[in-house]
Design an enzyme around this catalytic site. Structure first.
Site, PDB file in Angstrom:
ATOM      1  N   THR A 535      10.500   3.928  -1.335  1.00  0.00           N
ATOM      2  CA  THR A 535       9.144   3.924  -1.787  1.00  0.00           C
ATOM      3  C   THR A 535       8.087   3.156  -0.879  1.00  0.00           C
ATOM      4  O   THR A 535       8.380   2.033  -0.411  1.00  0.00           O
ATOM      5  CB  THR A 535       9.068   3.276  -3.185  1.00  0.00           C
ATOM      6  OG1 THR A 535       9.689   4.256  -4.049  1.00  0.00           O
ATOM      7  CG2 THR A 535       7.558   3.315  -3.556  1.00  0.00           C
ATOM      8  N   PHE A 537       5.009   1.312  -0.332  1.00  0.00           N
ATOM      9  CA  PHE A 537       3.710   0.699  -0.976  1.00  0.00           C
ATOM     10  C   PHE A 537       2.641   0.160  -0.351  1.00  0.00           C
ATOM     11  O   PHE A 537       2.854   0.183   0.997  1.00  0.00           O
ATOM     12  CB  PHE A 537       4.687  -0.914  -1.709  1.00  0.00           C
ATOM     13  CG  PHE A 537       5.476  -0.548  -2.785  1.00  0.00           C
ATOM     14  CD1 PHE A 537       4.735  -0.576  -4.216  1.00  0.00           C
ATOM     15  CD2 PHE A 537       6.812  -0.259  -2.616  1.00  0.00           C
ATOM     16  CE1 PHE A 537       5.825  -0.504  -5.069  1.00  0.00           C
ATOM     17  CE2 PHE A 537       7.656  -0.060  -3.693  1.00  0.00           C
ATOM     18  CZ  PHE A 537       7.183  -0.384  -4.944  1.00  0.00           C
TER      19      PHE A 537
END
Length: 647
Positions: A535, A537
């Site tokens: 992921t 960020f």
């Protein structure tokens, strides 16, 4: 007419243009905007537009047919944003997608009351403080203000709470006093809307001005008065609708809310509404303030008093603190519906003894969405090397709000996952929150586990709790067992809910770290579809206030742009051509629909910076300038350093 100048024009070429126009009996006014610099030429002389177009340094010439030249949409098709800096260094912006509340008493009466009202205003969401020291009254025997002492007290109260101050000026003779006490915003009241000498004098000061519509004047007459301010060199004009006189007598005036969309089509200037003076009755102010927000106003100006029964002026139209608090909560709820975000004073900066302030800490505070153990919290710890205090929030929007209001120095938000794709909520939040920028980025490997109360067997599980991204990243095992999916705001929130419910029929998809936090058992580890699950960020921070603990970015390697294009063939191709021209490689291009504009889209572009080619901040700003010439709207979301990773 408006002469749009080329971006590389020299000072000598500008002077030639101005001299040429002066010889033709045109008065000129140079205005440097965010996107372009123009020369506004106003006069009755006869001129060949082709001659002007041929002058060196001229990009284009736009004739303006309206009598209000500088205030017209023809002059500036983009909405003007007026910027006001407060005593803390925070920049309050009026216009665009922001919604402001100006609050305070009709008149400054004494030190105690103005300080009490200022505190009530700021704690409930106002971002400017209003109070008059001079007031034109219908009766010569009525209280007309404290004069110089009133300005002094108003400014002291505003500075203490970080509220820029607004006060009515009724005479040119008072300008030195307004300058002495550094009044932030000059208000031209309805009675003086057509006091042209006062308008010209105030216009020369180049201070933000709120111009109120007279009760007996048309919208066009209001714009003509604004033209006096603009033509005097002031580009910080805010229009205010405050009711007009009709045959109706049940309210003080008739609030003409139709003026808001009408003005929006006619002018680029910000528009606010004063429902207090319009209706003149306390119980009618709140519904009309909400109606003003719904009509598209950029803000409201509200009268607030701690004891309106004893107010020396217009007490019956002033809101009591409880009514003001409820109204501001209602405005907060309505703002997103009309595509706006309410502007707040950062509460961490307020000089008050209130126990509601942020706990002092040597670490920076970084907000994230979810409960303890969320992947975003792990990203906070990883990114700041444990030099940050994680602040859990209930939603992504709450993370943005915490950063905007000063509850947190930074925010950590997921923007995309290598398997599940984009987190669209956060693209939309980046659009909505204009005063937030991206200041950093990182990638975190996602390793999901199946967590459940102790003694749970996988074949007995019926319901699974997690964030929608968690479901997408683990959909193979979910489909295998045909579990019912219950979405939560974060994976850690799902783990906590499973723990609280205590049923062996429930399980959560979350990080194995959260098992220890919520007394759960790891039923199965590494359940994601693909081990190559990351992921991305991004770290967000406010761009409207000096950042005390700012991240030091010596060598930025990423820049993120947001832009829209015209709906015509080749429009996107032209924009992408600018990136190609400057040698910027786009690592991501994402589109999102624009709220309220069907089939119209924002594009988000991540551009990699090649440091060997000297692609630094200054280089990106040159790219931005060229993008402005081909994009319909363009915004730079951030220039930052993104930590590398290996998959």
């Amino acid at each position: 007419m408006v002469i749009v100048l080329k971006q590389n024009i020299s000072p000598k070429e500008k002077e030639v243009i101005k001299n040429f126009l002066g010889e033709k009996n045109f008065k000129t006014n140079e205005i440097a905007g965010e996107e372009q610099t123009v020369i506004a030429a106003v006069g009755r002389g006869v001129i060949d537009l082709g001659e002007v177009q041929a002058l060196s340094g001229v990009d284009s010439v736009i004739p303006i047919s309206k009598p209000y030249k500088l205030a017209s949409r023809e002059f500036n098709p983009q909405n003007t944003v007026v910027e006001i800096e407060n005593s803390f260094g925070q920049k309050i912006r009026i216009g665009g997608q922001r919604l402001v509340c100006i609050a305070g008493p009709n008149l400054v009466e004494d030190k105690e009351s103005i300080f009490d009202i200022a505190k009530i205003a700021v704690l409930n969401g106002a971002c400017l403080l209003h109070g008059d020291a001079f007031k034109p009254r219908s009766s010569p025997y009525a209280f007309s203000g404290l004069g110089e002492e009133g300005l002094k007290l108003l400014k002291q109260a505003g500075d203490m709470y970080g509220l820029p101050v607004v006060s009515e000026i009724i005479s040119e003779a008072d300008i030195p006093l307004f300058e002495k006490y550094h009044i932030d915003v000059y208000q031209i009241g309805a009675r003086n809307m057509q006091n042209f000498n006062l308008l010209k004098a105030v216009g020369k000061l180049n201070k933000p001005v709120i111009l109120k519509r007279s009760s007996a004047c048309t919208v066009e007459e209001l714009l003509m008065s604004a033209e006096y301010l603009l033509s005097s060199g002031n580009d910080k004009v805010i229009l205010c609708e405050r009711g007009i006189r009709t045959f109706e007598t049940s309210t003080k005036n008739t609030l003409d809310l139709s003026a808001v969309p009408v003005l929006r089509a006619m002018t680029h200037l910000p528009i606010i509404v004063d429902p207090s003076h319009a209706v003149g009755l306390r119980d009618k102010v709140s519904p009309m303030a909400l109606a003003a927000v719904a009509s598209g106003a950029d803000g409201v100006i509200l009268e607030v008093h701690t004891n309106p029964q004893k107010a020396k002026s217009d007490g019956k139209q002033a809101l009591v603190p409880e009514m003001f608090e409820k109204l501001m909560n209602d405005i907060e709820a309505m703002a997103p519906v009309v595509g706006k975000a309410v502007v707040h004073i950062r509460k961490d900066l307020i000089k008050t003894n209130s126990k509601e302030g942020k706990v002092k800490t040597s670490k920076v505070v970084c907000a994230y969405s979810g409960k303890r153990g969320a992947y975003a919290e792990q990203a906070v710890v990883r990114y700041f090397d444990e030099n940050a205090e994680p602040l859990p929030c209930n939603s992504f929007k709450d993370v943005f709000s915490a950063v905007l209001e000063g509850k947190a120095d930074y925010g950590m938000i997921p923007i995309e996952n290598s398997l599940a794709g984009s987190v669209y909520d956060n693209y939309d939040n980046l659009t909505r929150f204009h005063d937030i920028s991206i200041v950093g980025a990182m990638h975190l490997r996602i390793q999901h586990a199946l967590l459940a109360p102790k003694g749970t067997k996988i074949e007995n599980i019926k319901r699974i709790y997690s964030h929608p991204q968690g479901f997408a990243q683990c959909d193979k095992i979910i489909e295998k067992y045909n579990w019912e999916k219950i979405a939560t705001v974060s994976t850690a929130t799902g783990a906590k809910m499973v723990s609280d419910l205590g049923s062996t029929e429930n399980a959560a998809i979350a990080s194995s770290v959260t098992a220890g936090y919520y007394n759960l058992e790891i039923i199965k580890d590494d359940i994601q579809n693909d081990p190559r699950d990351y992921t991305r960020f991004v770290v967000i921070a406010p761009n409207h206030v000096s950042q005390k603990n700012a991240l030091t970015v010596k060598s930025p390697n990423m820049a993120t742009f947001m832009f829209s294009t015209e709906n015509k063939a080749g429009a996107l191709y032209q924009v992408l051509g600018v990136f190609q021209k400057f040698g910027l490689s786009l690592s991501r291009l994402e589109s999102r629909p624009i709220n309220g504009q069907p089939w119209h889209y924002w594009f988000y572009a991540d551009a990699e910076l090649n440091q060997s080619s000297h692609q630094n901040k200054e280089y990106v700003l040159k790219v931005l300038d060229e993008l402005k010439t081909v994009a319909e709207e363009i915004r730079l979301l951030g220039i930052y350093s993104e930590a590398g990773y290996n998959i």
